[in-house]
Design an enzyme around this catalytic site. Structure first.
Site, PDB file in Angstrom:
ATOM      1  N   TYR A 139      51.520  37.103  37.093  1.00 42.85           N
ATOM      2  CA  TYR A 139      50.747  38.137  37.780  1.00 42.85           C
ATOM      3  C   TYR A 139      50.622  39.384  36.915  1.00 42.85           C
ATOM      4  O   TYR A 139      51.606  39.860  36.340  1.00 42.85           O
ATOM      5  CB  TYR A 139      51.435  38.474  39.088  1.00 42.85           C
ATOM      6  CG  TYR A 139      50.646  39.343  40.033  1.00 42.85           C
ATOM      7  CD1 TYR A 139      49.606  38.812  40.781  1.00 42.85           C
ATOM      8  CD2 TYR A 139      50.971  40.680  40.213  1.00 42.85           C
ATOM      9  CE1 TYR A 139      48.899  39.593  41.681  1.00 42.85           C
ATOM     10  CE2 TYR A 139      50.278  41.477  41.114  1.00 42.85           C
ATOM     11  CZ  TYR A 139      49.232  40.928  41.840  1.00 42.85           C
ATOM     12  OH  TYR A 139      48.536  41.716  42.734  1.00 42.85           O
TER      13      TYR A 139
ATOM     14  N   SER B  67      55.918  31.984  37.667  1.00 42.85           N
ATOM     15  CA  SER B  67      55.545  32.934  38.710  1.00 42.85           C
ATOM     16  C   SER B  67      54.143  32.640  39.250  1.00 42.85           C
ATOM     17  O   SER B  67      53.914  31.553  39.794  1.00 42.85           O
ATOM     18  CB  SER B  67      55.661  34.364  38.164  1.00 42.85           C
ATOM     19  OG  SER B  67      55.576  35.305  39.204  1.00 42.85           O
ATOM     20  N   GLN B  68      53.194  33.541  39.107  1.00 46.37           N
ATOM     21  CA  GLN B  68      51.818  33.242  39.505  1.00 46.37           C
ATOM     22  C   GLN B  68      51.340  31.973  38.818  1.00 46.37           C
ATOM     23  O   GLN B  68      50.671  31.127  39.429  1.00 46.37           O
ATOM     24  CB  GLN B  68      50.891  34.400  39.150  1.00 46.37           C
ATOM     25  CG  GLN B  68      49.411  34.125  39.374  1.00 46.37           C
ATOM     26  CD  GLN B  68      48.530  35.263  38.901  1.00 46.37           C
ATOM     27  OE1 GLN B  68      48.002  36.028  39.703  1.00 46.37           O
ATOM     28  NE2 GLN B  68      48.341  35.385  37.593  1.00 46.37           N
TER      29      GLN B  68
ATOM     30  N   ASP C 233      66.590  36.143  42.115  1.00 47.98           N
ATOM     31  CA  ASP C 233      65.208  36.611  42.154  1.00 47.98           C
ATOM     32  C   ASP C 233      64.960  37.402  43.431  1.00 47.98           C
ATOM     33  O   ASP C 233      65.124  36.889  44.535  1.00 47.98           O
ATOM     34  CB  ASP C 233      64.274  35.387  42.086  1.00 47.98           C
ATOM     35  CG  ASP C 233      62.833  35.745  41.791  1.00 47.98           C
ATOM     36  OD1 ASP C 233      62.426  36.882  42.068  1.00 47.98           O
ATOM     37  OD2 ASP C 233      62.112  34.864  41.276  1.00 47.98           O
TER      38      ASP C 233
ATOM     39  N   HIS D  15      63.825  37.592  38.440  1.00 49.57           N
ATOM     40  CA  HIS D  15      62.453  37.128  38.249  1.00 49.57           C
ATOM     41  C   HIS D  15      62.029  37.426  36.814  1.00 49.57           C
ATOM     42  O   HIS D  15      61.514  38.515  36.511  1.00 49.57           O
ATOM     43  CB  HIS D  15      61.509  37.799  39.246  1.00 49.57           C
ATOM     44  CG  HIS D  15      60.182  37.122  39.353  1.00 49.57           C
ATOM     45  ND1 HIS D  15      60.014  35.910  39.973  1.00 49.57           N
ATOM     46  CD2 HIS D  15      58.945  37.465  38.895  1.00 49.57           C
ATOM     47  CE1 HIS D  15      58.749  35.546  39.917  1.00 49.57           C
ATOM     48  NE2 HIS D  15      58.086  36.461  39.248  1.00 49.57           N
TER      49      HIS D  15
END
Length: 338
Positions: free
Chosen positions: A99, A189-190, A289, A318
């Site tokens: 992201y 992640s994204q 996270d 994260h």
């Protein structure tokens, strides 16, 4: 191992009820028609390549552009072994970024091209790269992209992002030097969510759309974002979900529209796509996270329909997990290079 076992015990069997709406499948079938129902389909499934000078003789490097179905130029990198051609096809990989990031540096993809893969990485539209977001939204949003277009699933930002990703994969699979039946997807992640969602859409709807040639053979999804969204929103303490907090604070402080918001988001929750993923999947979860709570990764993992493995990392937050790269290299090699 005791620490890991204790921390993951509550997640092992965590499999929340899917939040799919009744028209979830029909919604995505209709949207995929925007790609695979076009008369001039070949134009939208072509990677335009511009050779990029790079001092390695055994790898070809290119800047690449793909024209999205709404006309947006999606820009990226494409690398392949210099010996790959129509007679010597190689597996294809796409790396999806996290992201607010971008396609990354060319050198980051050498790891894969030097192993014998054709590998591509593209900007996610509107985020911090060379690719704009040419769509017009009927309302404003909080800074970032998570709340852009929340008024309806059809207008929501990630609808077109997911379609962009499907288009990228099919364009890669149609390259003459790429083995269309050996496509791997990966990201953090994204990027993890984009890999899972894309694999799901191309797998589930391949029987309905004859033009689909890509076969997703393997997925690596690390520290996934955009999954089990309602729990992620409730439990996060930093990261992009704070955008949704500010959205409610500024536009709906009493949460009168909360059900509507999460109904819209349910069409884009990676957990809801997981049962459509039947290829082998390797996942990584960071147990500290606070942006994408570990329980939400297990929600995705436990709904996957094919062979799967999840590796918990007890002391990571994260972040990119360097140790996981070796696991991914072995996993992909076993599935794609043998």
């Amino acid at each position: 191992m005791r620490t890991v076992e204790e921390k993951t015990a509550e997640f092992q069997n965590y499999k929340p009820v899917l939040t799919r709406q009744p028209d979830f499948s029909a919604f995505w079938e209709d949207n995929l028609k925007q790609i695979f129902g076009k008369e001039n389909l070949t134009e939208f499934l072509r990677l335009d390549l511009e050779e990029y000078p790079y001092p390695l003789k055994n790898v070809k490097a290119y800047k690449t552009t793909l024209t999205a179905v709404d006309g947006t130029p999606i820009r990226g990198w494409y690398l392949c072994p210099d010996w790959a051609d129509e007679q010597h096809k190689v597996p294809g990989l796409i790396r999806f970024h996290g992201y607010s990031s971008n396609k990354g540096k060319l050198c980051e993809l050498l790891l894969w091209a030097l192993q014998g893969y054709a590998v591509a990485a593209f900007d996610v539209r509107g985020q911090c790269g060379d690719t704009p977001d040419n769509r017009v939204y009927s309302t404003g949003s909080f800074s970032g992209w998570l709340t852009r277009g929340l008024s309806s699933p059809q207008e929501y930002y990630y609808r077109q992002v997911y379609l962009d990703c499907v288009q990228q994969i099919e364009a890669l699979a149609r390259r003459p030097e790429v083995a269309a039946d050996k496509i791997g997807l990966f990201g953090n992640s994204q990027g993890a969510a984009l890999a899972v969602v894309s694999a799901a859409l191309l797998t589930e709807f391949k029987p309905l759309f004859a033009p689909i040639t890509a076969k997703i053979a393997v997925v690596n999804a690390a520290i996934p974002f955009l999954t089990d969204m309602q729990r992620a929103y409730r439990e996060h303490s930093d990261g992009p979900w704070t955008e949704l907090e500010w959205y409610f604070r500024m536009f709906d402080p009493f949460h009168k529209q909360e059900d509507k918001v999460f109904t819209t988001l349910s069409y884009f929750d990676a957990m809801n796509f997981a049962p459509w993923v039947t290829c082998p999947v390797l996942m990584a979860v960071a147990l500290k996270d606070t942006a994408c709570p570990p329980a939400t990764a297990y929600a995705l993992y436990n709904h996957l329909a094919g062979p799967k493995r999840i590796i918990p990392y007890a002391d990571y937050v994260h972040e990119s997990i360097d140790n996981h790269v070796d696991e991914q290299i072995v996993f992909f090699a076993e599935k794609l290079l043998t």
